[in-house]
Design a protein around this motif. Structure first.
Motif, PDB file in Angstrom:
ATOM      1  N   GLY A   1       1.831 -21.392   8.584  1.00 25.36           N
ATOM      2  CA  GLY A   1       3.255 -21.448   8.250  1.00 25.36           C
ATOM      3  C   GLY A   1       3.976 -20.148   8.546  1.00 25.36           C
ATOM      4  O   GLY A   1       5.202 -20.106   8.576  1.00 25.36           O
ATOM      5  N   ASP A   2       3.229 -19.071   8.791  1.00 21.41           N
ATOM      6  CA  ASP A   2       3.879 -17.789   9.093  1.00 21.41           C
ATOM      7  C   ASP A   2       4.537 -17.837  10.472  1.00 21.41           C
ATOM      8  O   ASP A   2       3.981 -18.403  11.408  1.00 21.41           O
ATOM      9  CB  ASP A   2       2.833 -16.658   9.126  1.00 21.41           C
ATOM     10  CG  ASP A   2       2.527 -16.135   7.739  1.00 21.41           C
ATOM     11  OD1 ASP A   2       3.131 -16.651   6.779  1.00 21.41           O
ATOM     12  OD2 ASP A   2       1.672 -15.233   7.624  1.00 21.41           O
ATOM     13  N   GLN A   3       5.691 -17.216  10.520  1.00 14.30           N
ATOM     14  CA  GLN A   3       6.341 -17.062  11.819  1.00 14.30           C
ATOM     15  C   GLN A   3       5.737 -15.827  12.487  1.00 14.30           C
ATOM     16  O   GLN A   3       5.590 -14.776  11.853  1.00 14.30           O
ATOM     17  CB  GLN A   3       7.836 -16.870  11.608  1.00 14.30           C
ATOM     18  CG  GLN A   3       8.574 -16.764  12.910  1.00 14.30           C
ATOM     19  CD  GLN A   3       9.885 -17.524  12.870  1.00 14.30           C
ATOM     20  OE1 GLN A   3      10.234 -18.129  11.868  1.00 14.30           O
ATOM     21  NE2 GLN A   3      10.603 -17.512  13.972  1.00 14.30           N
ATOM     22  N   ILE A   4       5.394 -15.976  13.746  1.00 19.78           N
ATOM     23  CA  ILE A   4       4.796 -14.837  14.449  1.00 19.78           C
ATOM     24  C   ILE A   4       5.552 -14.606  15.744  1.00 19.78           C
ATOM     25  O   ILE A   4       6.152 -15.515  16.287  1.00 19.78           O
ATOM     26  CB  ILE A   4       3.297 -15.081  14.771  1.00 19.78           C
ATOM     27  CG1 ILE A   4       3.110 -16.482  15.368  1.00 19.78           C
ATOM     28  CG2 ILE A   4       2.440 -14.904  13.550  1.00 19.78           C
ATOM     29  CD1 ILE A   4       1.771 -16.680  16.002  1.00 19.78           C
ATOM     30  N   SER A   5       5.499 -13.354  16.201  1.00 22.19           N
ATOM     31  CA  SER A   5       6.111 -13.105  17.504  1.00 22.19           C
ATOM     32  C   SER A   5       5.198 -12.234  18.348  1.00 22.19           C
ATOM     33  O   SER A   5       4.267 -11.592  17.842  1.00 22.19           O
ATOM     34  CB  SER A   5       7.494 -12.490  17.346  1.00 22.19           C
ATOM     35  OG  SER A   5       7.463 -11.482  16.404  1.00 22.19           O
ATOM     36  N   HIS A   6       5.493 -12.239  19.614  1.00 21.94           N
ATOM     37  CA  HIS A   6       4.722 -11.509  20.626  1.00 21.94           C
ATOM     38  C   HIS A   6       4.324 -10.116  20.129  1.00 21.94           C
ATOM     39  O   HIS A   6       5.177  -9.344  19.709  1.00 21.94           O
ATOM     40  CB  HIS A   6       5.569 -11.390  21.901  1.00 21.94           C
ATOM     41  CG  HIS A   6       4.877 -10.670  23.009  1.00 21.94           C
ATOM     42  ND1 HIS A   6       4.247 -11.305  24.032  1.00 21.94           N
ATOM     43  CD2 HIS A   6       4.681  -9.345  23.216  1.00 21.94           C
ATOM     44  CE1 HIS A   6       3.705 -10.420  24.844  1.00 21.94           C
ATOM     45  NE2 HIS A   6       3.957  -9.222  24.374  1.00 21.94           N
ATOM     46  N   GLY A   7       3.037  -9.812  20.170  1.00 20.41           N
ATOM     47  CA  GLY A   7       2.577  -8.489  19.776  1.00 20.41           C
ATOM     48  C   GLY A   7       2.120  -8.396  18.329  1.00 20.41           C
ATOM     49  O   GLY A   7       1.512  -7.407  17.934  1.00 20.41           O
ATOM     50  N   ASP A   8       2.395  -9.436  17.533  1.00 15.11           N
ATOM     51  CA  ASP A   8       1.937  -9.406  16.139  1.00 15.11           C
ATOM     52  C   ASP A   8       0.414  -9.489  16.095  1.00 15.11           C
ATOM     53  O   ASP A   8      -0.205 -10.167  16.905  1.00 15.11           O
ATOM     54  CB  ASP A   8       2.494 -10.612  15.360  1.00 15.11           C
ATOM     55  CG  ASP A   8       3.932 -10.396  14.937  1.00 15.11           C
ATOM     56  OD1 ASP A   8       4.453  -9.294  15.208  1.00 15.11           O
ATOM     57  OD2 ASP A   8       4.530 -11.319  14.353  1.00 15.11           O
ATOM     58  N   ILE A   9      -0.152  -8.806  15.102  1.00 15.07           N
ATOM     59  CA  ILE A   9      -1.604  -8.880  14.934  1.00 15.07           C
ATOM     60  C   ILE A   9      -1.913 -10.092  14.069  1.00 15.07           C
ATOM     61  O   ILE A   9      -1.433 -10.191  12.944  1.00 15.07           O
ATOM     62  CB  ILE A   9      -2.140  -7.582  14.322  1.00 15.07           C
ATOM     63  CG1 ILE A   9      -1.966  -6.452  15.344  1.00 15.07           C
ATOM     64  CG2 ILE A   9      -3.610  -7.723  13.934  1.00 15.07           C
ATOM     65  CD1 ILE A   9      -2.016  -5.081  14.763  1.00 15.07           C
ATOM     66  N   ILE A  10      -2.694 -10.996  14.613  1.00 11.49           N
ATOM     67  CA  ILE A  10      -2.959 -12.243  13.903  1.00 11.49           C
ATOM     68  C   ILE A  10      -4.313 -12.226  13.196  1.00 11.49           C
ATOM     69  O   ILE A  10      -4.502 -12.863  12.168  1.00 11.49           O
ATOM     70  CB  ILE A  10      -2.837 -13.455  14.883  1.00 11.49           C
ATOM     71  CG1 ILE A  10      -2.919 -14.787  14.136  1.00 11.49           C
ATOM     72  CG2 ILE A  10      -3.871 -13.401  15.981  1.00 11.49           C
ATOM     73  CD1 ILE A  10      -2.578 -15.999  15.001  1.00 11.49           C
ATOM     74  N   ALA A  11      -5.262 -11.447  13.740  1.00 10.12           N
ATOM     75  CA  ALA A  11      -6.606 -11.460  13.150  1.00 10.12           C
ATOM     76  C   ALA A  11      -7.381 -10.211  13.516  1.00 10.12           C
ATOM     77  O   ALA A  11      -7.030  -9.493  14.450  1.00 10.12           O
ATOM     78  CB  ALA A  11      -7.364 -12.688  13.654  1.00 10.12           C
ATOM     79  N   ASP A  12      -8.457  -9.968  12.751  1.00 12.65           N
ATOM     80  CA  ASP A  12      -9.434  -8.949  13.126  1.00 12.65           C
ATOM     81  C   ASP A  12     -10.656  -9.672  13.662  1.00 12.65           C
ATOM     82  O   ASP A  12     -11.146 -10.607  13.030  1.00 12.65           O
ATOM     83  CB  ASP A  12      -9.861  -8.128  11.902  1.00 12.65           C
ATOM     84  CG  ASP A  12      -8.787  -7.149  11.481  1.00 12.65           C
ATOM     85  OD1 ASP A  12      -8.180  -6.534  12.364  1.00 12.65           O
ATOM     86  OD2 ASP A  12      -8.549  -7.012  10.271  1.00 12.65           O
ATOM     87  N   VAL A  13     -11.125  -9.218  14.804  1.00 11.83           N
ATOM     88  CA  VAL A  13     -12.301  -9.842  15.402  1.00 11.83           C
ATOM     89  C   VAL A  13     -13.360  -8.766  15.607  1.00 11.83           C
ATOM     90  O   VAL A  13     -13.064  -7.675  16.095  1.00 11.83           O
ATOM     91  CB  VAL A  13     -11.946 -10.509  16.747  1.00 11.83           C
ATOM     92  CG1 VAL A  13     -13.199 -10.848  17.547  1.00 11.83           C
ATOM     93  CG2 VAL A  13     -11.126 -11.772  16.511  1.00 11.83           C
ATOM     94  N   GLU A  14     -14.585  -9.081  15.199  1.00  8.58           N
ATOM     95  CA  GLU A  14     -15.652  -8.109  15.390  1.00  8.58           C
ATOM     96  C   GLU A  14     -16.338  -8.388  16.715  1.00  8.58           C
ATOM     97  O   GLU A  14     -16.730  -9.513  17.003  1.00  8.58           O
ATOM     98  CB  GLU A  14     -16.658  -8.197  14.244  1.00  8.58           C
ATOM     99  CG  GLU A  14     -17.597  -7.025  14.244  1.00  8.58           C
ATOM    100  CD  GLU A  14     -18.396  -6.913  12.956  1.00  8.58           C
ATOM    101  OE1 GLU A  14     -18.058  -7.569  11.963  1.00  8.58           O
ATOM    102  OE2 GLU A  14     -19.382  -6.175  12.973  1.00  8.58           O
ATOM    103  N   THR A  15     -16.445  -7.337  17.529  1.00  3.55           N
ATOM    104  CA  THR A  15     -17.130  -7.468  18.814  1.00  3.55           C
ATOM    105  C   THR A  15     -18.239  -6.426  18.849  1.00  3.55           C
ATOM    106  O   THR A  15     -18.393  -5.647  17.907  1.00  3.55           O
ATOM    107  CB  THR A  15     -16.167  -7.183  19.979  1.00  3.55           C
ATOM    108  OG1 THR A  15     -15.865  -5.786  19.971  1.00  3.55           O
ATOM    109  CG2 THR A  15     -14.879  -7.977  19.847  1.00  3.55           C
TER     110      THR A  15
END
Lengths: 81, 398
Positions: free
Chosen positions: B26-40
């Motif tokens: 439901g969150d509004q997001i825009s280009h460049g927003d951080i959506i998640a942390d991913v472990e690599t």
């Protein structure tokens, strides 16, 4: 400022750029960058930090005088007085 | 609807673990927003989105390890007209859901992401006492980081000199730091793939650095110490300008050569504990010398602390590796797939150079290029090195 104080500051700042090393184990005429594996970016950060901490300007042409602890201490004392 | 997928953060990445969602459904997001942390294998990376929209649904749960390309979330674009009608209904739905979740929160009394929980446990923080700032009051990484910082501040006497007491490593960086083994595995995977698949050709050119070094010296003379430039800045700029002249060297191999218009230079940084990390400077051709220096000042500490974002690690169109002062005189690189070239710059050394029948001693840079022979021929690589030489003879024009 006494030499020991300057040396302590130098050790502290070297430790910041090379955290896993022990700068106090450096001998006076050892090449600091080689021994602590400091690249040119970190070397610049060290000089900037040293200049800010001691309040002295270190022109780029003098970088050659900062290669080992002996020369560095002589140089800094000269700049401080 | 846009399917947001697990991004590839370089040729060495096959899968990533979704550690924490930084946004809610439901969150509004825009280009460049951080959506998640991913472990690599190269640590915890902040993943950015490239679209504007509303998060419709998460497809992967926190803690799941999924291959590159797996759909992580569905994003509803905001600019789609028919969708707009739905938007008016959506908030109700979202509200209901939030209320439901809020109830759940009350019932469970505590919501904490797996990453935050792990960090809190590792750092002996009683997360029961923390105030969550995440979705529905969930305790997230940021909250634990704050608690760790507060603990570090209150636990350390400011008078202790850094020499007597080792600086307390920030526990947040500790959790970010991948193991030496996983960094090696990442480098091994990429380099093995490269050497297995790419037929490399190698070229070398000697470049007289007198003019460049003079220019750098004079420029730095007039600058306060904090604004001084490293020779790496000049190298990056010269490489970018040379690519403009020989664009065929800048691209990727996808069963055919795909020349890229953007010049994004991956710059190899060595990590103190061993291993390398290669963040990319985007549109290097459009950046001034000072902007490139600012980029270095910003990226190097962040890369070494393993605090990179997805955009830092993807999208490189060519790689530059610079050995730096005091190191080896030449470096022949291994191409980072799917790119088609890597430029290697050695330590600048004084050498005898013949000019107009006279021998002189000059500071010399050995510049090399390893090219993908499927994509280009030696002639293209050679033109590139010629352009690089020419550009480094005219540093004031860069």
């Amino acid at each position: 400022m006494k030499e020991a104080e300057i040396l302590n500051i130098v050790y502290g700042l070297l430790k910041q750029v090379a955290p896993e090393t022990d700068p106090s184990s450096l001998t006076l005429d050892e090449n600091i960058r080689e021994s602590l594996n400091i690249d040119s970016y970190d070397a610049l950060q060290f000089i900037v930090a040293l200049s800010e901490k001691l309040g002295v300007d270190i022109p780029e042409k003098d970088y050659g005088q900062t290669g080992n602890l002996k020369n560095l201490l002589i140089y800094l004392e000269k700049r401080l007085h | 609807m846009i399917a947001f997928k697990m991004p590839s953060l370089g040729a060495d990445m096959e899968a990533g673990t979704l550690v924490e969602w930084r946004k809610s459904v439901g969150d509004q997001i825009s280009h460049g927003d951080i959506i998640a942390d991913v472990e690599t294998q190269k640590g915890l990376i902040e993943i950015e989105v490239f679209d504007d929209g509303i998060i419709e649904r998460f497809m992967v749960e926190e803690g799941a390890k999924v291959p590159v390309g797996t759909v992580l979330a569905m994003i509803r674009p905001v600019d789609e007209k028919p969708q707009k009608l739905e938007v008016s209904e959506a908030p109700e739905e979202i509200k209901k859901k939030s209320v439901e979740q809020a109830h759940q929160t009350n019932a469970k009394r505590l919501k904490i992401t797996p990453l935050a929980k792990r960090m809190a446990t590792d750092n002996k923080i009683d997360y029961g006492k923390l105030k969550g700032t995440g979705p529905e009051g969930e305790i997230v990484k940021k909250d634990v980081e704050k608690a760790i910082e507060e603990l570090a501040v209150s636990g350390t006497s400011p008078k202790v000199s850094p020499i007597e007491k080792q600086p307390i490593p920030s526990s947040t960086s500790q959790i970010n730091v991948p193991s030496q083994k996983s960094i090696r595995a990442a480098v091994a995977a990429a380099m093995t793939k490269s050497k297995r698949e790419i037929p490399h050709y190698y070229l070398e050119k000697k470049i007289d650095m007198s003019k460049s070094l003079d220019w750098l010296r004079k420029t730095n003379e007039d600058r306060p110490i904090q604004k001084r430039l490293l020779s790496a800045v000049l190298f990056i700029k010269a490489v970018a300008s040379s690519i403009e002249e020989v664009p065929e060297i800048n691209g990727v191999w996808e069963d055919e050569l795909v020349i890229k218009n953007e010049i994004n230079i991956g710059f190899v940084l060595s990590l103190r504990g061993g291993g390398i990390i290669v963040p990319a400077i985007k549109n290097a051709d459009l950046k001034s010398i000072d902007e490139i220096m600012e980029w270095l000042n910003e990226i190097i500490p962040r890369a070494r602390a393993f605090k990179l974002r997805s955009s830092d690690l993807s999208e490189a169109t060519i790689t530059l590796t610079s050995i730096g002062e005091g190191g080896a005189d030449k470096v022949f690189g291994i191409i980072y797939p799917p790119q088609i070239a890597i430029i290697g710059l050695g330590n600048v050394i004084d050498e005898a150079i013949v000019e107009n029948g006279m021998v002189g001693i000059r500071p010399v840079l050995h510049a090399t290029l390893a090219g993908d022979h499927r994509a280009t021929d030696g002639l293209v690589g050679s033109r590139f090195l010629d352009a690089l030489n020419k550009n480094l003879q005219n540093p004031e024009e860069l």
